[in-house]
Design a protein around this motif. Structure first.
Motif, PDB file in Angstrom:
ATOM      1  N   LYS A 118      22.794 -26.562  42.949  1.00 22.29           N
ATOM      2  CA  LYS A 118      22.865 -27.846  43.370  1.00 22.29           C
ATOM      3  C   LYS A 118      22.101 -27.863  44.653  1.00 22.29           C
ATOM      4  O   LYS A 118      22.073 -29.073  45.238  1.00 22.29           O
ATOM      5  CB  LYS A 118      24.264 -28.251  43.849  1.00 22.29           C
ATOM      6  CG  LYS A 118      25.146 -28.338  42.336  1.00 22.29           C
ATOM      7  CD  LYS A 118      26.309 -28.842  42.428  1.00 22.29           C
ATOM      8  CE  LYS A 118      27.184 -29.046  41.054  1.00 22.29           C
ATOM      9  NZ  LYS A 118      28.564 -29.744  41.159  1.00 22.29           N
ATOM     10  N   ASN A 140      25.440 -23.492  47.521  1.00 23.96           N
ATOM     11  CA  ASN A 140      25.389 -23.436  45.964  1.00 23.96           C
ATOM     12  C   ASN A 140      24.127 -23.783  45.356  1.00 23.96           C
ATOM     13  O   ASN A 140      23.374 -24.842  45.734  1.00 23.96           O
ATOM     14  CB  ASN A 140      26.224 -24.739  45.544  1.00 23.96           C
ATOM     15  CG  ASN A 140      26.348 -24.779  44.302  1.00 23.96           C
ATOM     16  OD1 ASN A 140      25.369 -24.517  43.287  1.00 23.96           O
ATOM     17  ND2 ASN A 140      27.549 -25.625  43.860  1.00 23.96           N
ATOM     18  N   LYS A 171      22.719 -27.267  47.616  1.00 20.87           N
ATOM     19  CA  LYS A 171      23.705 -27.750  48.666  1.00 20.87           C
ATOM     20  C   LYS A 171      24.543 -26.477  49.568  1.00 20.87           C
ATOM     21  O   LYS A 171      24.684 -25.300  49.040  1.00 20.87           O
ATOM     22  CB  LYS A 171      25.171 -28.281  47.802  1.00 20.87           C
ATOM     23  CG  LYS A 171      24.674 -29.702  47.349  1.00 20.87           C
ATOM     24  CD  LYS A 171      25.786 -30.458  46.665  1.00 20.87           C
ATOM     25  CE  LYS A 171      25.384 -31.654  45.930  1.00 20.87           C
ATOM     26  NZ  LYS A 171      26.506 -32.479  45.734  1.00 20.87           N
ATOM     27  N   ALA A 224      23.390 -31.862  51.318  1.00 21.15           N
ATOM     28  CA  ALA A 224      22.710 -31.752  50.200  1.00 21.15           C
ATOM     29  C   ALA A 224      21.088 -31.677  50.719  1.00 21.15           C
ATOM     30  O   ALA A 224      20.934 -32.632  51.407  1.00 21.15           O
ATOM     31  CB  ALA A 224      23.057 -32.899  49.098  1.00 21.15           C
ATOM     32  N   SER A 277      16.040 -31.993  46.478  1.00 11.27           N
ATOM     33  CA  SER A 277      15.676 -31.020  45.251  1.00 11.27           C
ATOM     34  C   SER A 277      14.450 -30.269  45.376  1.00 11.27           C
ATOM     35  O   SER A 277      14.529 -29.296  44.645  1.00 11.27           O
ATOM     36  CB  SER A 277      15.818 -32.024  43.840  1.00 11.27           C
ATOM     37  OG  SER A 277      14.788 -32.789  43.945  1.00 11.27           O
TER      38      SER A 277
END
Length: 128
Positions: free
Chosen positions: A93, A90, A95, A113, A116
């Motif tokens: 996000k 993804n 992820k 995760a 960022s």
């Protein structure tokens, strides 16, 4: 992050935002030593490490994990087996979602995760 050696990859199939590797969980892998003497099982931390390494490499991310989400270990992964590791991506996000299975049998799954700042390098030219 442990520094585990990847298992033998039997095959690989790719889709737009996912990839599936067929893995050989050889009985002679060092990870079975002492885990456990009565019935060796592949440690969950090794399964997680493989999913992170293969997923990040394939999708072009640096290995920079922020958190682990919905991590589940449903069944024991035994020596001498073959399993599929599916990792989907993804990008919005940052992820990766992974699942180990063999047909209808589910071994482990979870979501990784990434930090960022861990943007993908470029389109991967992954050889797996």
């Amino acid at each position: 992050m442990i520094k585990s050696k990847l298992p033998t990859i039997i095959s690989c199939s790719k889709a737009q935002d996912s990839v599936t590797w067929r893995l050989d969980i050889a009985a002679d892998l060092d990870y079975f030593n002492g885990h456990f003497p009565e019935q060796p099982v592949l440690p969950g931390v090794t399964q997680l490490d493989w999913a992170i390494k293969l997923g990040c490499e394939h999708f072009g991310y640096p290995i920079d994990v922020a958190t682990l989400e919905v991590l589940k270990f449903q069944q024991l992964m035994l020596p001498g087996s073959q399993v599929d590791l599916n990792v989907s991506h993804n990008a919005a996000k940052a992820k990766l979602t992974f699942a180990y299975s063999d047909g209808d049998k589910r071994f482990a799954s979870g979501r990784i995760a990434l930090n960022s700042e861990a943007a993908p390098f470029t389109n991967s030219t992954d050889s797996h």
